[in-house]
Design a protein around this motif. Structure first.
Motif, mmCIF file in Angstrom:
data_model
loop_
_atom_site.group_PDB
_atom_site.id
_atom_site.type_symbol
_atom_site.label_atom_id
_atom_site.label_comp_id
_atom_site.label_asym_id
_atom_site.label_seq_id
_atom_site.Cartn_x
_atom_site.Cartn_y
_atom_site.Cartn_z
ATOM 1 N N ILE A 148 -0.679 -8.423 2.583
ATOM 2 C CA ILE A 148 0.287 -7.387 2.210
ATOM 3 C C ILE A 148 -0.022 -6.826 0.821
ATOM 4 O O ILE A 148 -0.740 -7.443 0.025
ATOM 5 C CB ILE A 148 1.729 -7.921 2.261
ATOM 6 C CG1 ILE A 148 1.932 -9.012 1.208
ATOM 7 C CG2 ILE A 148 2.072 -8.418 3.643
ATOM 8 C CD1 ILE A 148 3.372 -9.462 1.090
ATOM 9 N N GLY A 149 0.549 -5.665 0.533
ATOM 10 C CA GLY A 149 0.344 -5.018 -0.754
ATOM 11 C C GLY A 149 0.305 -3.514 -0.607
ATOM 12 O O GLY A 149 0.606 -2.963 0.454
ATOM 13 N N SER A 150 -0.065 -2.841 -1.671
ATOM 14 C CA SER A 150 -0.097 -1.378 -1.688
ATOM 15 C C SER A 150 -1.407 -0.843 -1.129
ATOM 16 O O SER A 150 -2.412 -1.555 -1.053
ATOM 17 C CB SER A 150 0.094 -0.871 -3.120
ATOM 18 O OG SER A 150 -0.972 -1.329 -3.940
ATOM 19 N N TYR A 151 -1.376 0.434 -0.736
ATOM 20 C CA TYR A 151 -2.596 1.096 -0.287
ATOM 21 C C TYR A 151 -2.544 2.587 -0.604
ATOM 22 O O TYR A 151 -1.474 3.193 -0.667
ATOM 23 C CB TYR A 151 -2.811 0.905 1.223
ATOM 24 C CG TYR A 151 -1.811 1.652 2.086
ATOM 25 C CD1 TYR A 151 -2.064 2.965 2.497
ATOM 26 C CD2 TYR A 151 -0.612 1.057 2.483
ATOM 27 C CE1 TYR A 151 -1.139 3.658 3.277
ATOM 28 C CE2 TYR A 151 0.313 1.744 3.261
ATOM 29 C CZ TYR A 151 0.044 3.046 3.651
ATOM 30 O OH TYR A 151 0.952 3.736 4.414
ATOM 31 N N THR A 152 -3.706 3.160 -0.843
ATOM 32 C CA THR A 152 -3.886 4.614 -0.950
ATOM 33 C C THR A 152 -5.118 4.973 -0.151
ATOM 34 O O THR A 152 -6.122 4.259 -0.192
ATOM 35 C CB THR A 152 -4.068 5.078 -2.407
ATOM 36 O OG1 THR A 152 -5.233 4.448 -2.966
ATOM 37 C CG2 THR A 152 -2.848 4.757 -3.240
ATOM 38 N N LEU A 153 -5.023 6.071 0.598
ATOM 39 C CA LEU A 153 -6.123 6.492 1.449
ATOM 40 C C LEU A 153 -6.281 8.001 1.399
ATOM 41 O O LEU A 153 -5.292 8.736 1.307
ATOM 42 C CB LEU A 153 -5.884 6.076 2.906
ATOM 43 C CG LEU A 153 -6.066 4.609 3.274
ATOM 44 C CD1 LEU A 153 -5.566 4.372 4.692
ATOM 45 C CD2 LEU A 153 -7.529 4.207 3.157
ATOM 46 N N ALA A 154 -7.516 8.462 1.471
ATOM 47 C CA ALA A 154 -7.776 9.897 1.562
ATOM 48 C C ALA A 154 -9.124 10.103 2.236
ATOM 49 O O ALA A 154 -10.034 9.287 2.097
ATOM 50 C CB ALA A 154 -7.784 10.552 0.189
ATOM 51 N N THR A 155 -9.229 11.171 2.999
ATOM 52 C CA THR A 155 -10.516 11.551 3.564
ATOM 53 C C THR A 155 -11.259 12.406 2.549
ATOM 54 O O THR A 155 -10.685 12.862 1.551
ATOM 55 C CB THR A 155 -10.334 12.371 4.856
ATOM 56 O OG1 THR A 155 -9.722 13.637 4.520
ATOM 57 C CG2 THR A 155 -9.466 11.639 5.854
ATOM 58 N N ALA A 156 -12.518 12.650 2.805
ATOM 59 C CA ALA A 156 -13.260 13.620 2.007
ATOM 60 C C ALA A 156 -12.759 15.024 2.356
ATOM 61 O O ALA A 156 -12.103 15.221 3.379
ATOM 62 C CB ALA A 156 -14.750 13.497 2.288
#
Length: 250
Positions: free
Chosen positions: A83-91
């Motif tokens: 568990i924890g935080s996440y950040t995601l992005a495509t190009a």
């Protein structure tokens, strides 16, 4: 005999070394895709691994030349190990990025939602990868609209905002191509348009054309007819248009 055996061993080692080099050069097909970026403390895996995203849900419409909004989302399945935080992005692909952030509060099967932003440059199918080593999903962008435009005259239903009235307006003198009114409009769907005002004092203003893109635009209406009386008269282009005034002299 020993020399022959040594030569045979050298040839065998050389062949194995060449085969090993050849294997390293056979990159997987997914390596041609452009990875995105990611961060956070959580650890998780995408359904589908490094291949096509399994069970991806694509929402919204995707048209070339039309900016994406909060309705353009991708729901992806993941398995959370920590568990924890996440950040995601495509190009940035074809002028578009999908991104999202949040926090996993439990492990196991979860869903994440990425929201699109940007304006697609061209029609076609393009692949996106969220994160450094995410799965891949494909978005098909359709061509720009060729149908009827959707737009609003700025100021409607009250006075037009900053109309520009050009030409001379004399009683008994027919209007010509120099008698124009420039109006600002807000286009929400590109396409063809036709605008005509009501007929007042023997005169009306009209225009036809095509908006190639959404956003703030201008339209120039041209007058026709012959003024009957002097004075100031109000015109309303379209059924729910804004209002502009034209003064006629003797």
């Amino acid at each position: 005999m020993n020399k022959k055996l040594s030569r045979l061993l050298l040839l065998l080692l050389g062949a194995l070394s060449f085969a090993s080099c050849q294997k390293e050069l056979n990159f997987p097909s997914t390596s041609i895709l452009t990875p995105g970026t990611g961060g956070g403390s959580a650890k998780f895996k995408f359904a589908g691994g490094a291949n096509s995203c399994t069970g991806a849900l694509i929402s919204g419409t995707y048209n070339a030349g039309t900016a994406l909004n909060n309705q353009n989302t991708i729901t992806l399945k993941v398995t959370v190990d920590s568990i924890g935080s996440y950040t995601l992005a495509t190009a940035n692909i074809n002028g578009v990025i999908f991104s999202g952030s949040g926090e996993f509060t439990s492990t196991g099967s979860q869903n994440i939602i990425l929201t699109g932003s940007g304006t697609p440059v061209t029609a076609g199918s393009f692949n996106f990868i969220p994160g450094f080593a995410g799965c891949a999903f494909s978005i098909s962008f359709t061509a720009k609209s060729t149908g009827v435009a959707q737009f609003t005259l700025n100021g409607a239903p009250d006075s037009c905002i900053a109309p520009v009235v050009s030409g001379t307006y004399i009683v008994g003198t027919a209007l010509n191509a120099a008698n124009t009114v420039l109006l600002k409009v807000s286009v929400t769907t590109a396409g063809t348009y036709s605008v005509s005002s009501n007929a007042v004092n023997g005169v009306l203003f009209s225009v036809t054309g095509k908006f190639a893109a959404n956003g703030q635009q201008s339209v120039m209406l041209t007058g026709s007819g012959k003024p009957l009386k002097s004075g100031t008269f109000t015109f309303t282009p379209g059924t729910y248009g804004c209002k502009f005034a034209v003064h006629f002299t003797e």
